[in-house]
Design an enzyme around this catalytic site. Structure first.
Site, PDB file in Angstrom:
ATOM      1  N   ARG A 100      10.100  52.449  42.789  1.00  0.00           N
ATOM      2  CA  ARG A 100      11.307  52.185  43.574  1.00  0.00           C
ATOM      3  C   ARG A 100      12.307  53.323  43.427  1.00  0.00           C
ATOM      4  O   ARG A 100      13.000  53.665  44.365  1.00  0.00           O
ATOM      5  CB  ARG A 100      11.924  50.867  43.116  1.00  0.00           C
ATOM      6  CG  ARG A 100      13.199  50.497  43.838  1.00  0.00           C
ATOM      7  CD  ARG A 100      13.881  49.317  43.172  1.00  0.00           C
ATOM      8  NE  ARG A 100      13.157  48.082  43.340  1.00  0.00           N
ATOM      9  CZ  ARG A 100      13.122  47.117  42.405  1.00  0.00           C
ATOM     10  NH1 ARG A 100      13.749  47.271  41.263  1.00  0.00           N
ATOM     11  NH2 ARG A 100      12.452  46.010  42.626  1.00  0.00           N
ATOM     12  N   TYR A 101      12.412  53.867  42.209  1.00  0.00           N
ATOM     13  CA  TYR A 101      13.342  54.975  41.957  1.00  0.00           C
ATOM     14  C   TYR A 101      12.504  56.240  41.820  1.00  0.00           C
ATOM     15  O   TYR A 101      11.405  56.201  41.273  1.00  0.00           O
ATOM     16  CB  TYR A 101      14.099  54.724  40.651  1.00  0.00           C
ATOM     17  CG  TYR A 101      14.824  53.398  40.609  1.00  0.00           C
ATOM     18  CD1 TYR A 101      15.966  53.188  41.380  1.00  0.00           C
ATOM     19  CD2 TYR A 101      14.361  52.353  39.807  1.00  0.00           C
ATOM     20  CE1 TYR A 101      16.632  51.970  41.347  1.00  0.00           C
ATOM     21  CE2 TYR A 101      15.023  51.131  39.773  1.00  0.00           C
ATOM     22  CZ  TYR A 101      16.159  50.947  40.536  1.00  0.00           C
ATOM     23  OH  TYR A 101      16.806  49.748  40.495  1.00  0.00           O
ATOM     24  N   ARG A 104      11.084  57.286  38.074  1.00  0.00           N
ATOM     25  CA  ARG A 104      10.396  56.378  37.150  1.00  0.00           C
ATOM     26  C   ARG A 104       9.596  55.320  37.900  1.00  0.00           C
ATOM     27  O   ARG A 104       9.976  54.907  38.992  1.00  0.00           O
ATOM     28  CB  ARG A 104      11.380  55.718  36.183  1.00  0.00           C
ATOM     29  CG  ARG A 104      12.543  54.980  36.837  1.00  0.00           C
ATOM     30  CD  ARG A 104      13.756  54.998  35.878  1.00  0.00           C
ATOM     31  NE  ARG A 104      14.836  54.117  36.285  1.00  0.00           N
ATOM     32  CZ  ARG A 104      15.784  54.452  37.165  1.00  0.00           C
ATOM     33  NH1 ARG A 104      15.749  55.618  37.796  1.00  0.00           N
ATOM     34  NH2 ARG A 104      16.754  53.613  37.450  1.00  0.00           N
ATOM     35  N   CYS A 117       7.523  32.246  30.093  1.00  0.00           N
ATOM     36  CA  CYS A 117       8.901  31.770  30.154  1.00  0.00           C
ATOM     37  C   CYS A 117       9.049  30.934  31.421  1.00  0.00           C
ATOM     38  O   CYS A 117       8.588  31.338  32.486  1.00  0.00           O
ATOM     39  CB  CYS A 117       9.847  32.968  30.196  1.00  0.00           C
ATOM     40  SG  CYS A 117       9.447  34.190  28.921  1.00  0.00           S
ATOM     41  N   CYS A 120      10.518  32.782  34.422  1.00  0.00           N
ATOM     42  CA  CYS A 120       9.998  34.143  34.651  1.00  0.00           C
ATOM     43  C   CYS A 120      10.138  34.595  36.104  1.00  0.00           C
ATOM     44  O   CYS A 120       9.769  33.882  37.015  1.00  0.00           O
ATOM     45  CB  CYS A 120       8.530  34.204  34.250  1.00  0.00           C
ATOM     46  SG  CYS A 120       7.774  35.805  34.634  1.00  0.00           S
ATOM     47  N   ARG A 122       8.413  36.887  37.410  1.00  0.00           N
ATOM     48  CA  ARG A 122       7.079  37.196  37.938  1.00  0.00           C
ATOM     49  C   ARG A 122       6.151  36.004  37.726  1.00  0.00           C
ATOM     50  O   ARG A 122       4.952  36.157  37.554  1.00  0.00           O
ATOM     51  CB  ARG A 122       6.501  38.448  37.268  1.00  0.00           C
ATOM     52  CG  ARG A 122       7.273  39.708  37.544  1.00  0.00           C
ATOM     53  CD  ARG A 122       6.445  40.979  37.340  1.00  0.00           C
ATOM     54  NE  ARG A 122       7.236  42.144  37.697  1.00  0.00           N
ATOM     55  CZ  ARG A 122       7.765  43.004  36.813  1.00  0.00           C
ATOM     56  NH1 ARG A 122       7.547  42.851  35.524  1.00  0.00           N
ATOM     57  NH2 ARG A 122       8.482  44.021  37.221  1.00  0.00           N
ATOM     58  N   ASP A 281      16.959  35.796  38.330  1.00  0.00           N
ATOM     59  CA  ASP A 281      16.379  36.111  39.636  1.00  0.00           C
ATOM     60  C   ASP A 281      15.999  34.838  40.397  1.00  0.00           C
ATOM     61  O   ASP A 281      15.832  33.770  39.812  1.00  0.00           O
ATOM     62  CB  ASP A 281      15.135  36.998  39.458  1.00  0.00           C
ATOM     63  CG  ASP A 281      15.499  38.389  38.959  1.00  0.00           C
ATOM     64  OD1 ASP A 281      16.424  38.992  39.540  1.00  0.00           O
ATOM     65  OD2 ASP A 281      14.877  38.857  37.986  1.00  0.00           O
ATOM     66  N   ASP A 318      19.294  42.209  40.222  1.00  0.00           N
ATOM     67  CA  ASP A 318      18.205  42.889  40.916  1.00  0.00           C
ATOM     68  C   ASP A 318      18.255  42.346  42.343  1.00  0.00           C
ATOM     69  O   ASP A 318      17.957  41.170  42.567  1.00  0.00           O
ATOM     70  CB  ASP A 318      16.867  42.574  40.233  1.00  0.00           C
ATOM     71  CG  ASP A 318      15.949  43.778  40.227  1.00  0.00           C
ATOM     72  OD1 ASP A 318      15.807  44.395  41.304  1.00  0.00           O
ATOM     73  OD2 ASP A 318      15.387  44.091  39.170  1.00  0.00           O
TER      74      ASP A 318
HETATM   75  C1  LIG Z   1      14.097  47.540  36.595  1.00  0.00           C
HETATM   76  C2  LIG Z   1      13.245  48.534  37.202  1.00  0.00           C
HETATM   77  C3  LIG Z   1      13.183  49.837  36.690  1.00  0.00           C
HETATM   78  C4  LIG Z   1      13.965  50.269  35.482  1.00  0.00           C
HETATM   79  O1  LIG Z   1      15.310  50.373  35.794  1.00  0.00           O
HETATM   80  P1  LIG Z   1      16.317  50.973  34.711  1.00  0.00           P
HETATM   81  O2  LIG Z   1      17.647  50.773  35.361  1.00  0.00           O
HETATM   82  O3  LIG Z   1      15.944  52.414  34.528  1.00  0.00           O
HETATM   83  O4  LIG Z   1      16.141  50.202  33.459  1.00  0.00           O
HETATM   84  C5  LIG Z   1      12.378  50.754  37.313  1.00  0.00           C
HETATM   85  N1  LIG Z   1      11.648  50.422  38.388  1.00  0.00           N
HETATM   86  C6  LIG Z   1      11.697  49.190  38.921  1.00  0.00           C
HETATM   87  C7  LIG Z   1      10.872  48.906  40.103  1.00  0.00           C
HETATM   88  C8  LIG Z   1      12.488  48.187  38.338  1.00  0.00           C
HETATM   89  O5  LIG Z   1      12.509  46.964  38.853  1.00  0.00           O
HETATM   90  S1  SF4 Z   2       6.742  38.632  32.233  1.00  0.00           S
HETATM   91 FE1  SF4 Z   2       7.672  36.619  32.522  1.00  0.00          FE
HETATM   92  S2  SF4 Z   2       6.520  35.189  31.222  1.00  0.00           S
HETATM   93 FE2  SF4 Z   2       6.051  37.280  30.571  1.00  0.00          FE
HETATM   94  S3  SF4 Z   2       7.488  37.622  28.877  1.00  0.00           S
HETATM   95 FE3  SF4 Z   2       8.427  38.453  30.759  1.00  0.00          FE
HETATM   96  S4  SF4 Z   2       9.715  36.785  31.570  1.00  0.00           S
HETATM   97 FE4  SF4 Z   2       8.294  35.891  30.035  1.00  0.00          FE
END
Ligand SMILES: *Cc1c(COP(=O)(O)O)cnc(C)c1O
Ligand code: SF4
Length: 357
Positions: A100-101, A104, A117, A120, A122, A281, A318
């Site tokens: 996305r960035y 990184r 969790c 979560c 995801r 989220d 996010d």
């Molecule tokens: C959160 C995230 C990062 C890391 O973001 P930082 O602000 O550098 O911690 C990088 N790529 C994606 C897609 C993310 O969701």
């Molecule tokens: S990916 Fe989801 S289930 Fe796994 S540690 Fe992170 S928040 Fe918890």
């Protein structure tokens, strides 16, 4: 681990790891009647708790229990909730990579976690496919190799430290061999939820000459810091791995000044710099955990001035759809016309600040 290996390991761990509501009946965290009623919840969203986190829970509704014990409210899915709340899929050039960035990438090396969790972000994919198959890992490394703008690779999943040290070392050494990659970041809950995995062998697997490793610990409540977790963090710190933390703001778990204050100052004492506090989220079935942004801002404002500046993380959203993270700042500044600002101090007093000519 691939499917057959996961099944074998699952059978082996079943004695120790809670996977179904009925497993928590002996601990008194779920009543026998609820164990049956909660099956539809865990059939929709996987359940997993390590023995260490079971010992950290005293009641199903305490700060640790609320994170891992399934709840019927998870079946209440709001129309605004999403299967891919932070838009991982919107920026995926090859399997396992989210880019996305420019500088990184996120490298989803596995979808397995030691715990699942209940909030979560995801939750639709964790535990679904196990580790990324070797061919996809090779293709992901290839993408990183031929994209010179990438300077940092963030291992996440799932939880990267659920992989064996051998597999992790392969990834670490492959990344260290790419000249434009200087940083590897590990996003993990393992040092706290499965501290037994933090062995000298594991730590060695995370480091390689020419690559700086950072570890970002996911933790949400001070009650998670059982003695084994403190020892694991100690091991990482003394090995020289810089430690940051990320937490999720969760209603009932940590949405109070007292709990956040205790969490962040505990982290500082353990040598971990609080990095991000995530606004919860829009994952499906998580509305009972979500606070409002106004409530989160009020908490951050109250903390400022009460604890060290170094204990304060950045509160972030996010943006749903894959538009990136942005700070949700407390509104200390008003005005600004002609460089004249009205500033609110941590106690609510207001002051005028003029930009110098
Ligand atoms: C959160 C995230 C990062 C890391 O973001 P930082 O602000 O550098 O911690 C990088 N790529 C994606 C897609 C993310 O969701
Ligand atoms: S990916 Fe989801 S289930 Fe796994 S540690 Fe992170 S928040 Fe918890």
């Amino acid at each position: 681990m691939d499917r057959p290996a996961a099944a074998a390991l699952g059978a082996d761990l079943r004695k120790h790891v809670a996977l179904q509501p009925a497993d928590l009946v002996p601990d008194g965290l779920i009543s026998p009647a609820d164990a049956a009623a909660l099956r539809p919840v865990t059939e929709t969203f996987r359940m997993r708790i390590t023995p260490q986190m079971r010992t950290a829970i005293t009641r199903a509704d305490d700060g640790v229990g609320l994170q891992f014990v399934p709840d019927r409210r998870e079946l209440n899915v709001l129309p605004s909730e999403l299967t891919d709340p932070i838009g991982d899929g919107a920026h995926s050039p090859t399997k396992g990579i989210t880019h996305r960035y420019p500088d990184r990438v996120i490298f989803h090396v596995t979808q397995v976690c030691e715990v699942y969790c209940r909030f979560c972000f995801r939750r639709e994919v964790v535990g679904e496919n196990g580790v990324l198959p070797a061919g996809d890992v090779a293709a992901a490394l290839d993408y990183i190799r031929r994209t010179p703008a990438i300077n940092e690779v963030i291992l996440t999943g799932g939880d990267p430290l659920s992989l064996s040290p051998r597999r992790l070392h392969e990834i670490t050494t492959a990344l260290a061999a790419i000249p434009h990659v200087g940083l590897m970041r590990i996003h993990t809950r393992v040092p706290v939820v499965a501290p037994n995995r933090i062995t000298p062998e594991m730590i060695a697997a995370l480091t390689a000459p020419g690559l700086q490793t950072w570890l970002v610990l996911h933790t949400n409540h001070p009650q998670e810091f059982i003695p084994e977790a403190v020892a694991a963090l100690d091991l990482l710190r003394t090995a020289g791995v810089p430690l940051l933390s990320q937490s999720v703001l969760l209603r009932g778990v940590n949405d109070s000044v007292a709990v956040l204050k205790s969490l962040f100052t505990t982290l500082l004492r353990l040598g971990v710099k609080p990095y991000y506090l995530h606004h919860c989220d829009l994952a499906r079935g998580t509305s009972h955990y979500r606070t409002t942004i106004a409530a989160g801002r009020a908490l951050m404002r109250a903390l400022r001035g009460q604890i060290s500046g170094s204990a304060l993380p950045t509160y972030v959203l996010d943006i749903p759809g894959g538009f990136g993270k942005v700070p949700i700042t407390a509104d200390y500044f008003d005005g600004g016309a002609d460089g004249r600002w009205q500033v609110t101090d941590p106690n609510g007093g207001t002051h005028i600040y003029h930009d110098p000519e």
